[in-house]
Scaffold this active site. Structure first.
Site, PDB file in Angstrom:
ATOM      1  N   HIS A 182     -30.487 -19.419 -48.038  1.00 52.56           N
ATOM      2  CA  HIS A 182     -30.493 -18.194 -49.042  1.00 52.56           C
ATOM      3  C   HIS A 182     -29.418 -17.659 -49.575  1.00 52.56           C
ATOM      4  CE1 HIS A 182     -33.668 -16.091 -46.456  1.00 52.56           C
ATOM      5  NE2 HIS A 182     -33.967 -16.521 -47.681  1.00 52.56           N
TER       6      HIS A 182
ATOM      7  N   ASP B  38     -29.693  -9.906 -52.630  1.00 54.96           N
ATOM      8  CA  ASP B  38     -31.097 -11.386 -52.819  1.00 54.96           C
ATOM      9  C   ASP B  38     -31.662 -10.683 -51.957  1.00 54.96           C
ATOM     10  OD1 ASP B  38     -30.734 -11.097 -49.940  1.00 54.96           O
ATOM     11  OD2 ASP B  38     -30.283 -13.288 -49.637  1.00 54.96           O
TER      12      ASP B  38
ATOM     13  N   TRP C  37     -38.369 -24.135 -54.658  1.00 58.94           N
ATOM     14  CA  TRP C  37     -37.739 -23.667 -55.892  1.00 58.94           C
ATOM     15  C   TRP C  37     -36.201 -24.548 -55.990  1.00 58.94           C
ATOM     16  CZ3 TRP C  37     -40.186 -23.021 -59.877  1.00 58.94           C
ATOM     17  CH2 TRP C  37     -38.931 -22.875 -61.747  1.00 58.94           C
ATOM     18  N   ASN C  38     -35.474 -24.245 -55.459  1.00 54.22           N
ATOM     19  CA  ASN C  38     -34.124 -25.175 -55.481  1.00 54.22           C
ATOM     20  C   ASN C  38     -34.262 -26.863 -55.531  1.00 54.22           C
ATOM     21  OD1 ASN C  38     -32.356 -23.066 -54.782  1.00 54.22           O
ATOM     22  ND2 ASN C  38     -32.912 -23.381 -52.908  1.00 54.22           N
TER      23      ASN C  38
ATOM     24  N   GLN D 178     -44.393 -21.942 -52.662  1.00 51.02           N
ATOM     25  CA  GLN D 178     -44.618 -22.889 -53.157  1.00 51.02           C
ATOM     26  C   GLN D 178     -45.480 -23.545 -54.329  1.00 51.02           C
ATOM     27  OE1 GLN D 178     -43.795 -24.986 -49.739  1.00 51.02           O
ATOM     28  NE2 GLN D 178     -41.701 -24.298 -49.280  1.00 51.02           N
TER      29      GLN D 178
HETATM   30  N1  UDP Z   1     -32.292 -30.385 -49.056  1.00 49.64           N
HETATM   31  C1  UDP Z   1     -31.683 -31.303 -49.258  1.00 49.64           C
HETATM   32  N2  UDP Z   1     -31.362 -32.382 -47.909  1.00 49.64           N
HETATM   33  C2  UDP Z   1     -32.759 -32.628 -47.634  1.00 49.64           C
HETATM   34  C3  UDP Z   1     -33.152 -31.774 -47.791  1.00 49.64           C
HETATM   35  C4  UDP Z   1     -33.312 -30.329 -48.184  1.00 49.64           C
HETATM   36  O1  UDP Z   1     -30.125 -31.779 -49.300  1.00 49.64           O
HETATM   37  O2  UDP Z   1     -32.863 -33.458 -46.705  1.00 49.64           O
HETATM   38  C5  UDP Z   1     -31.519 -29.377 -50.270  1.00 49.64           C
HETATM   39  C6  UDP Z   1     -31.874 -29.374 -50.997  1.00 49.64           C
HETATM   40  O3  UDP Z   1     -31.868 -30.163 -51.759  1.00 49.64           O
HETATM   41  C7  UDP Z   1     -32.181 -27.820 -51.703  1.00 49.64           C
HETATM   42  C8  UDP Z   1     -32.986 -27.340 -50.579  1.00 49.64           C
HETATM   43  O4  UDP Z   1     -32.071 -28.095 -49.349  1.00 49.64           O
HETATM   44  O5  UDP Z   1     -31.048 -27.371 -52.312  1.00 49.64           O
HETATM   45  C9  UDP Z   1     -34.267 -27.012 -50.368  1.00 49.64           C
HETATM   46  O6  UDP Z   1     -34.387 -25.491 -51.028  1.00 49.64           O
HETATM   47  P1  UDP Z   1     -35.682 -24.829 -51.687  1.00 49.64           P
HETATM   48  O7  UDP Z   1     -35.818 -24.308 -52.184  1.00 49.64           O
HETATM   49  O8  UDP Z   1     -36.061 -27.043 -52.401  1.00 49.64           O
HETATM   50  O9  UDP Z   1     -36.899 -25.577 -50.012  1.00 49.64           O
HETATM   51  P2  UDP Z   1     -36.319 -25.114 -49.102  1.00 49.64           P
HETATM   52  O10 UDP Z   1     -35.813 -25.341 -47.774  1.00 49.64           O
HETATM   53  O11 UDP Z   1     -36.041 -23.138 -49.089  1.00 49.64           O
HETATM   54  O12 UDP Z   1     -37.820 -24.403 -48.403  1.00 49.64           O
END
Ligand code: UDP
Length: 482
Positions: free
Chosen positions: A20, A117, A370-371, A392
């Site tokens: 977040h 948020d 989404w990131n 997802q």
């Molecule tokens: N991320 C990263 N390295 C990792 C795993 C995740 O940098 O080994 C970062 C990724 O680049 C993204 C975030 O963590 O910016 C994950 O966000 P996302 O919305 O994809 O998934 P969530 O972790 O919220 O399920």
């Protein structure tokens, strides 16, 4: 329309957790660097995340982003393993309300608007109390947001569990949602997280607008529905503003590693990057099948690995020699030795943005957070969609069915272990096959459209943000006239 909003001050409320805080920091950075807005992040925090603490200490943009930490103190009574994370987050935000109120009260210069948020809608009464223009930032897409605001209507129309429905769920003007693809809070209508999800969906509509981390060209249909479709507009009367894609460019340096050197030696677009977000963990059986599938494909890979049982990895991982006989118990015996020339395993956390931007990356097997989805698109990398939780499955459906930039297994990985033969085929198809080439071309076009959406020369997302700031500015002038 001017991009500069001198003198505006906006407070942005961030819910606990790295997932977040990062989108809020990106929004703050955008407001400061492109629109000259002073921004204060109100970050509700818990003591449990070292990465979160590190992010809070990162230097802020030209001193114009101020971060006020709002630590929750002892929340052990809220931490019940039988309660879903989303429900706990809502409880944490309720707990934080006095902290948020006093943080705003003690500001020398009061904000001209409050952006919260997706869990921060709890703070609505505070925005009303201070008569602040109020916006929700949903750092996700328009389709997900349409489902969220429309869910209270579906709740009245549909009896029983959504997942048992025969037909797709209809959201006016938007792509219908397969019952299997619903967001996690809709999986069980008897759970408290569904009640909280419905409440949030209703509260989103009470704000002056919703900001989305998306852009016109990516989701023209859903965004048009928000503007034009009467049934959807009767639920969400206020505007929806796509202001993205906002993605990270600098990595929080969690682990120094030599994986980049390995990537440098691989041919262009030849390597599959495998990662499941900040917390995605596979079952032991699925790990084994994935390892076999990668090996059988004989394509190069770089895989961020976590143990199926604890989500961590053995210390030996950090010190081992590649190619030694040592292998973690959750991978097939001898896997490391056999794949030493084609694959690299990264323990726990990889520098995802850097990896995705490396020219040798040819595909991303992703959990479709989404990131990660946006990071893949803005790096021009096609995907294998492997959704695990949250929204997802929706993201995966959008990537495969609407945008045509991802392949996915026949069945959802949340329902059935995906077998090694299927994985082998998917990987080959993406990295070497004609389908992969078509998807790579499409995603590269999306990458270009993402850049132009953010452009200060009439980019659609840039203009959306200007519109919001102009509304805030007008409201401030009206307040000052009174
Ligand atoms: N991320 C990263 N390295 C990792 C795993 C995740 O940098 O080994 C970062 C990724 O680049 C993204 C975030 O963590 O910016 C994950 O966000 P996302 O919305 O994809 O998934 P969530 O972790 O919220 O399920």
């Amino acid at each position: 329309m001017s991009g500069s909003s001198d003198n505006l001050h906006i407070a942005i409320l961030s819910s606990p957790g790295v997932g977040h805080l990062i989108p809020v920091q990106l929004l703050a950075e955008r407001l400061v660097t492109k629109h000259n807005v002073k921004t204060t992040i109100l970050a509700v925090t818990t003591s449990s995340s070292p990465l979160e603490s590190r992010l809070l200490k990162l230097p802020t943009e030209e001193g114009l982003v101020e971060t006020v930490e709002l630590p929750l103190g002892d929340i052990s009574r809220l931490m019940n393993p039988s309660i879903q994370v989303a429900t706990t987050l809502c409880m944490m935000l309720r707990e934080a309300l006095p902290l948020i109120r006093s943080a705003i009260a003690s500001m020398d210069r009061k904000p001209d608007a409050l952006i919260v948020d997706l869990f921060g809608t709890e703070a609505l009464p505070i925005a009303l109390e201070y008569k602040l223009p109020k916006y929700v930032y949903v750092p996700s897409n328009a389709w997900y947001t349409a489902l969220t605001v429309y869910c209270p209507v579906l709740d009245g129309e549909i009896k029983g569990q959504y997942v048992d429905e025969q037909d797709c769920l209809k959201i006016p003007g938007c792509k219908p949602v397969r019952p299997l693809d619903v967001v996690d809070p809709m999986l069980n209508r008897d759970d408290q997280q569904y009640v909280e999800y419905l409440r949030r969906g209703k509260e989103y509509t009470l704000f002056d607008g919703i900001l989305l981390n998306s852009w016109e060209d990516l989701e023209s249909k859903s965004l048009e529905a928000f503007r034009e479709n009467e049934a959807l507009r009767s639920v969400m009367t206020n505007p929806v503003y796509p202001i993205g894609p906002l993605t990270r460019t600098i990595e929080p340096n969690v682990l120094e590693n030599g994986f980049m050197a390995w990537l440098d030696k691989q041919p262009n677009q030849s390597v599959l990057f495998v990662s499941f977000g900040s917390g995605g963990v596979l079952s032991t059986e699925q790990m084994t099948e994935l390892a076999w599938g990668l090996e059988m494909s004989q394509q190069q890979f770089i895989w961020v690995v976590r143990s199926p049982t604890c989500g961590r990895v053995d210390d030996a991982f950090f010190t081992r020699d590649y190619g030694s006989e040592w292998s973690p118990s959750f991978l097939p015996p001898g896997f490391l030795t056999r794949t030493q020339n084609i694959g690299v395993l990264v323990p726990l956390w990889g520098q995802q943005v850097k990896i995705l931007n490396h020219p040798s990356i040819g595909g991303f097997l992703s959990h479709c957070g989404w990131n990660s989805t946006l990071e893949s698109i803005v790096s021009g990398v096609p995907m294998i969609a492997w959704p695990l939780y949250a929204e997802q499955k929706l993201n995966a459906a959008m990537l495969t069915e609407e945008l045509g930039v991802a392949l996915r297994p026949e069945d959802l990985p949340t329902r059935k272990v995906v077998g090694r033969e299927e994985i082998e085929k998917l990987v080959r198809k993406l990295i070497q096959g004609e389908d992969g080439k078509v998807m790579r071309d499409k995603v590269k076009r999306l990458k270009i459209s993402a850049t132009s959406a953010l452009s200060e020369l009439s980019g659609s997302s840039y203009k959306s943000m200007c519109q919001i700031l102009s509304n805030i500015s007008n409201k401030r002038s009206a307040r000052m006239m009174k």
